[in-house]
Design an enzyme around this catalytic site. Structure first.
Site, PDB file in Angstrom:
ATOM      1  CB  SER A  34      -0.936  -0.008   1.214  1.00  0.00           C
ATOM      2  OG  SER A  34      -0.203  -0.172   2.409  1.00  0.00           O
ATOM      3  CG  ASN A 121      -3.832  -4.884  12.958  1.00  0.00           C
ATOM      4  OD1 ASN A 121      -3.249  -4.778  11.874  1.00  0.00           O
ATOM      5  ND2 ASN A 121      -4.275  -6.037  13.417  1.00  0.00           N
ATOM      6  CG  HIS A 167     -42.077  22.631 -10.798  1.00  0.00           C
ATOM      7  ND1 HIS A 167     -42.232  21.332 -10.384  1.00  0.00           N
ATOM      8  CD2 HIS A 167     -42.833  23.395  -9.950  1.00  0.00           C
ATOM      9  CE1 HIS A 167     -43.073  21.298  -9.358  1.00  0.00           C
ATOM     10  NE2 HIS A 167     -43.440  22.532  -9.059  1.00  0.00           N
ATOM     11  CB  SER A 288     -15.437  25.038 -28.547  1.00  0.00           C
ATOM     12  OG  SER A 288     -15.427  24.205 -29.678  1.00  0.00           O
ATOM     13  CE  LYS A 294     -20.396  25.678 -26.666  1.00  0.00           C
ATOM     14  NZ  LYS A 294     -20.307  24.344 -27.258  1.00  0.00           N
ATOM     15  CG  ASN A 296     -17.592  25.324 -23.622  1.00  0.00           C
ATOM     16  OD1 ASN A 296     -18.639  25.815 -24.044  1.00  0.00           O
ATOM     17  ND2 ASN A 296     -16.781  24.613 -24.386  1.00  0.00           N
ATOM     18  CD  GLU A 301     -19.842  21.814 -18.800  1.00  0.00           C
ATOM     19  OE1 GLU A 301     -19.123  21.023 -19.415  1.00  0.00           O
ATOM     20  OE2 GLU A 301     -20.387  22.789 -19.345  1.00  0.00           O
ATOM     21  CE  LYS A 336      -4.128   3.088   5.218  1.00  0.00           C
ATOM     22  NZ  LYS A 336      -4.923   1.833   5.099  1.00  0.00           N
TER      23      LYS A 336
HETATM   24  N1  ARG Z   1      -1.105  -1.330   5.309  1.00  0.00           N
HETATM   25  C1  ARG Z   1      -2.023  -1.817   6.269  1.00  0.00           C
HETATM   26  C2  ARG Z   1      -3.337  -1.051   6.161  1.00  0.00           C
HETATM   27  O1  ARG Z   1      -3.338  -0.028   5.570  1.00  0.00           O
HETATM   28  C3  ARG Z   1      -1.474  -1.646   7.638  1.00  0.00           C
HETATM   29  C4  ARG Z   1      -2.010  -2.618   8.644  1.00  0.00           C
HETATM   30  C5  ARG Z   1      -1.504  -3.973   8.362  1.00  0.00           C
HETATM   31  N2  ARG Z   1      -1.864  -4.916   9.346  1.00  0.00           N
HETATM   32  C6  ARG Z   1      -1.827  -6.225   9.098  1.00  0.00           C
HETATM   33  N3  ARG Z   1      -2.175  -6.988  10.058  1.00  0.00           N
HETATM   34  N4  ARG Z   1      -1.473  -6.656   7.945  1.00  0.00           N
HETATM   35  O2  ARG Z   1      -4.375  -1.463   6.634  1.00  0.00           O
END
Ligand code: ARG
Length: 471
Positions: A34, A121, A167, A288, A294, A296, A301, A336
């Site tokens: 990640s 964690n 409306h 455009s 144009k 825009n 948008e 994330k």
């Molecule tokens: N990269 C992990 C996340 O974003 C970190 C936590 C990883 N924990 C694990 N037990 N693999 O969630």
């Protein structure tokens, strides 16, 4: 340290676990990784680790000297990332492993003590909270800026009459100020929601460990104080598996984006030749490639379009969480990109819309001309008869008849001669013209919340007060 030796440290760390006798497959490593997106939390990861190490040292869980060298080492890593001397290693599993590997390669064994009484964690839960706490503040600043921008424009247009619509049909006369202040109300609620969400983000999860806290005598309150959280999480399982605050923030952002999208939609309409109520500054519009005439409203948008993806981010987060058993599951790594996307998108949209609005030209005369054509004073004509003693339903019917007469003759209520009025109802007098003039129609709606100048000025004043602005 170069990336090659960093890679070695990371590989070594993977084997420290001792459970595995083989290196992980390269594809699996990439799949798991990640770092490409969580690297943006490096500052928060380091900040959290500094607090954790400081507490470990103070509580005597690790040596004070080790704690000091960890803190110094982490500060060095932060400085090197910021200066560009240290780049992220794409083979690292995540930002947490990367920083820890770097630390160990820099300070040796002391670095290996940082992860005492902690799990990735609770570490990742801490990092996201720290990161989103900062982002929520930045979004709040921008949302406030937009609200104040709209208040400023509104204060210049308290007498700029325009048709109000239902409306998308011309309905009753309002002012441009009144219309814009409706968006300020939405933004005030958005800001309130962000503030409330920030309170729920601001709870410290470290100490939850992997899921069941820890046997070490840690001082969670100390870490909480060092990182300026308002309290600590109460249940270790929830501490590592709660992502409500991510969903809530993304949800609040989606609501804010929906408001920006509605405003964008109106701006798109107002810029069209059919309306011509405003003109965007050249710096905030595009041409455009083929049609030379144009101009825009691309920004608006794009804001409208991007609202779709932010709503998608909320759905991603809810769906990702909905089937997860307690506690941490790797699915949660998917939080994330979605929440980062929501945060990035809303900041981009807000910061682009503010100068676009500040520089747009309001074409007052066109607004007024259109307001004069749509029978938007018909309610006021009926109300005139009510003031002369007629029941509203009778007055409504007579006015409806007069509108039909005007349409047939291609004229307006303002221009219809008194004879025609009197033919429809003898209660009409010369003063009807004054009663149905657009300015009167607006000025008479002075009930608080209405479009009359004095009422809108009160709205502006109150909004600015809520936004903490000196009058
Ligand atoms: N990269 C992990 C996340 O974003 C970190 C936590 C990883 N924990 C694990 N037990 N693999 O969630």
């Amino acid at each position: 340290m170069d990336n090659k030796s960093n890679e070695k440290v990371i590989q070594a760390m993977k084997l420290w676990a001792g459970r595995f006798s083989k290196e992980v497959d390269e594809k699996v490593n990439d799949f798991n990784s990640s770092i490409s997106f969580d690297c943006r939390m490096y500052r928060h990861d380091i900040q959290g680790s500094i607090a954790h190490a400081t507490m470990l040292g103070e509580a005597g869980i690790i040596d004070k000297t080790d704690a000091e060298s960890i803190v110094k080492g982490l500060e060095g890593i932060l400085a090197d990332i910021e200066s560009g001397a240290l780049t992220f290693d794409p083979t690292a599993e995540d930002i947490h492993m990367f920083v820890e590997a770097q630390l160990t390669s820099r300070i040796g064994d002391a670095g290996k003590r940082l992860h005492t009484a902690r799990s990735r964690n609770d570490q990742v839960a801490l990092d996201i909270r720290l990161y989103l706490r900062d982002e929520a503040k930045e979004i709040r600043v921008l949302a406030r800026d937009l609200a104040l921008t709209l208040c400023d424009i509104a204060s210049q247009h308290t007498e700029t009459v325009m048709p109000g619509y239902t409306h998308l049909q011309r309905a009753q006369p309002i002012t441009f100020a009144h219309h814009l202040m409706a968006y300020v109300q939405m933004l005030l609620r958005d800001i309130q929601r962000l503030d409330q969400c920030a309170e729920r983000i601001n709870v410290m999860p470290l100490g939850s460990g992997a899921l069941a806290s820890t046997t070490y005598p840690i001082d969670r309150q100390r870490v909480c104080d060092l990182l300026q959280f308002s309290s600590v999480t109460d249940n270790s399982l929830d501490g590592v598996s709660d992502r409500d605050f991510c969903i809530e923030l993304a949800g609040d952002i989606a609501m804010l984006m929906m408001h920006l999208s509605r405003l964008s939609e109106e701006i798109i309409l107002w810029c069209s030749w059919e309306f011509k109520f405003i003109e965007l500054d050249d710096a905030y519009a595009t041409g455009s490639s083929i049609m030379p005439q144009k101009k825009n409203p691309d920004i608006t948008e794009l804001v409208r379009g991007k609202t779709g993806r932010v709503i998608g981010d909320v759905v991603t987060l809810l769906t990702m969480m909905k089937g997860l058993p307690l506690a941490y599951n790797k699915d949660m790594q998917e939080d994330k990109e979605a929440v980062f996307d929501a945060v990035d998108t809303v900041k981009l949209c807000l910061s682009t819309m503010i100068p676009m609005l500040r520089t747009m030209r309001v074409l007052k005369d066109n607004m007024r001309a259109v307001a004069a054509k749509g029978f938007i004073n018909a309610t006021d004509c009926a109300d005139y008869l009510v003031k002369k003693g007629l029941p509203f339903r009778d007055a409504y019917k007579i006015t409806g008849h007069l509108v039909a007469v005007c349409i047939e003759r291609g004229t307006t209520l303002e221009e219809l001669e008194l004879d025609a009025y009197r033919k429809a109802c003898p209660s009409f007098d010369e003063d009807v013209y004054q009663a149905i003039s657009l300015d009167t129609c607006v000025a008479e709606r002075k009930v608080y919340s209405g479009p009359a100048k004095e009422s809108v000025l009160k709205q502006i004043e109150k909004a600015k007060e809520v936004l903490g602005c000196e009058q």
